[in-house]
Design a protein around this motif. Structure first.
Motif, PDB file in Angstrom:
ATOM      1  N   ILE A  31       0.825  -1.202   0.000  1.00  0.00           N
ATOM      2  CA  ILE A  31       0.000   0.000   0.000  1.00  0.00           C
ATOM      3  C   ILE A  31       0.861   1.255   0.000  1.00  0.00           C
ATOM      4  O   ILE A  31       0.550   2.242  -0.671  1.00  0.00           O
ATOM      5  N   ASP A  62      -8.797   1.505   1.291  1.00  0.00           N
ATOM      6  CA  ASP A  62      -8.163   2.775   1.653  1.00  0.00           C
ATOM      7  C   ASP A  62      -8.457   3.867   0.634  1.00  0.00           C
ATOM      8  O   ASP A  62      -8.657   5.036   0.985  1.00  0.00           O
ATOM      9  N   THR A  63      -8.527   3.500  -0.662  1.00  0.00           N
ATOM     10  CA  THR A  63      -8.876   4.503  -1.665  1.00  0.00           C
ATOM     11  C   THR A  63     -10.347   4.902  -1.543  1.00  0.00           C
ATOM     12  O   THR A  63     -10.700   6.065  -1.762  1.00  0.00           O
ATOM     13  N   GLN A  65     -12.090   5.082   1.182  1.00  0.00           N
ATOM     14  CA  GLN A  65     -12.138   6.053   2.272  1.00  0.00           C
ATOM     15  C   GLN A  65     -11.621   7.425   1.816  1.00  0.00           C
ATOM     16  O   GLN A  65     -12.224   8.462   2.129  1.00  0.00           O
ATOM     17  N   GLN A  66     -10.532   7.411   1.085  1.00  0.00           N
ATOM     18  CA  GLN A  66      -9.932   8.654   0.604  1.00  0.00           C
ATOM     19  C   GLN A  66     -10.910   9.412  -0.296  1.00  0.00           C
ATOM     20  O   GLN A  66     -11.090  10.635  -0.148  1.00  0.00           O
ATOM     21  N   GLU A  93     -12.494  -1.464   8.604  1.00  0.00           N
ATOM     22  CA  GLU A  93     -11.595  -0.319   8.726  1.00  0.00           C
ATOM     23  C   GLU A  93     -12.326   0.996   8.508  1.00  0.00           C
ATOM     24  O   GLU A  93     -12.035   1.996   9.179  1.00  0.00           O
TER      25      GLU A  93
END
Length: 290
Positions: A31, A62-63, A65-66, A93
């Motif tokens: 990541i 994670d993307t 969320q971003q 998460e």
């Protein structure tokens, strides 16, 4: 049960099994490296406040969320991945992070007709493992509103990605290729969309227009020390795939492979760990308005 294209079933077994476990183990390297390219893609072509976003092949989320943070409370982000273990991790998460406008679904985009429509779709290395990428991209195109934007990141050619390719060149000549194997293959592989003409043709066939490819290069960390870099390359990537598929034959010569990789990867040593060049296409496209 989520519908999965028959030709993607073997890859799903790999991504929901051994590859998930290895991604968890080496997440700090994976990541950390790919995020550089994803961040640049979002910088070049970000979603707008209030956009409804689709994140294809979202992995750990994670993307997603971003992107959810960028579009704000007036917008939303849906992350999809064919591997349920990644989606479980992504949901947990996002909940822990308090991202209320992000949600996640298990989906094989190659055979998914989305009920929702979106303004913006994103894929950070999420399009390269479809057995039929045109079918998957066509479903993304259909899910976007007229004028909707698609942004994806894919690896460029092997020679421009020594962070993976050096290990592959060392390992593959030494590892016998099995005629049959019980290990599931990961799909077409990370370089399946490296050719600009091939990728552009796939996007055009899927219904996209205004296709632009931008080269993006970064040095990425492949190990905090030489031992970790060797282990990483024997766990994930084309060299690791060859080792995994070879099974016991590869295990028998693992010490030799480790020694050969130590010599080959030493060139990437820096005071901050082993850093090797990586190269991607940042691709932008749009759904025609009429």
């Amino acid at each position: 049960m989520t519908q999965v294209a028959a030709e993607n079933a073997e890859a799903l077994e790999a991504w929901n099994g051994v590859l998930f476990d290895r991604f968890v183990e080496y997440r700090h390297l994976i990541i950390g490296g790919i995020a550089l390219h994803g961040d640049e893609a979002i910088r070049v072509e970000p979603p707008a406040t209030g956009d409804r976003v689709l994140d294809v092949g979202c992995g750990f989320g994670d993307t997603t969320q971003q992107l959810a943070k960028i579009v704000g409370s007036a917008g939303s982000a849906l992350g999809v991945d064919v591997a349920s273990r990644f989606i479980d991790a992504a949901r947990n998460e996002a909940t822990a992070a308090g991202i209320a406008n992000a949600r996640f679904d298990v989906a094989d985009v190659e055979v998914t007709q989305f009920d929702d429509t979106f303004d913006y779709a994103f894929a950070r290395f999420g399009t390269m493992f479809f057995a039929n990428p045109v079918a998957a991209l066509r479903n993304v195109c259909r899910a976007l509103e007229p004028g909707g934007r698609f942004v994806c990141v894919v690896w460029r050619r092997k020679l421009d990605n020594p962070w993976m390719h050096v290990a592959e060149e060392v390992v593959k000549p030494l590892v016998p290729e099995p005629e049959t194997t019980d290990e599931p293959r990961c799909g077409p592989g990370p370089f399946s969309q490296a050719d600009a003409d091939t990728l552009s043709g796939q996007l055009l066939s899927a219904g996209f227009a205004e296709i632009v490819l931008r080269r993006c290069d970064f040095g990425i960390l492949i190990g905090r020390d030489l031992d970790e870099a060797v282990d990483f390359n024997l766990a994930l990537g084309p060299a690791a795939e060859a080792v995994r598929l070879a099974g016991d034959d590869a295990k028998a010569i693992r010490p030799m492979l480790e020694e050969a990789l130590r010599k080959a990867l030493a060139q990437f040593e820096t005071p901050d760990g082993l850093v090797a060049r990586s190269s991607t296409w940042i691709v932008t496209a749009r759904v025609p308005i009429s």
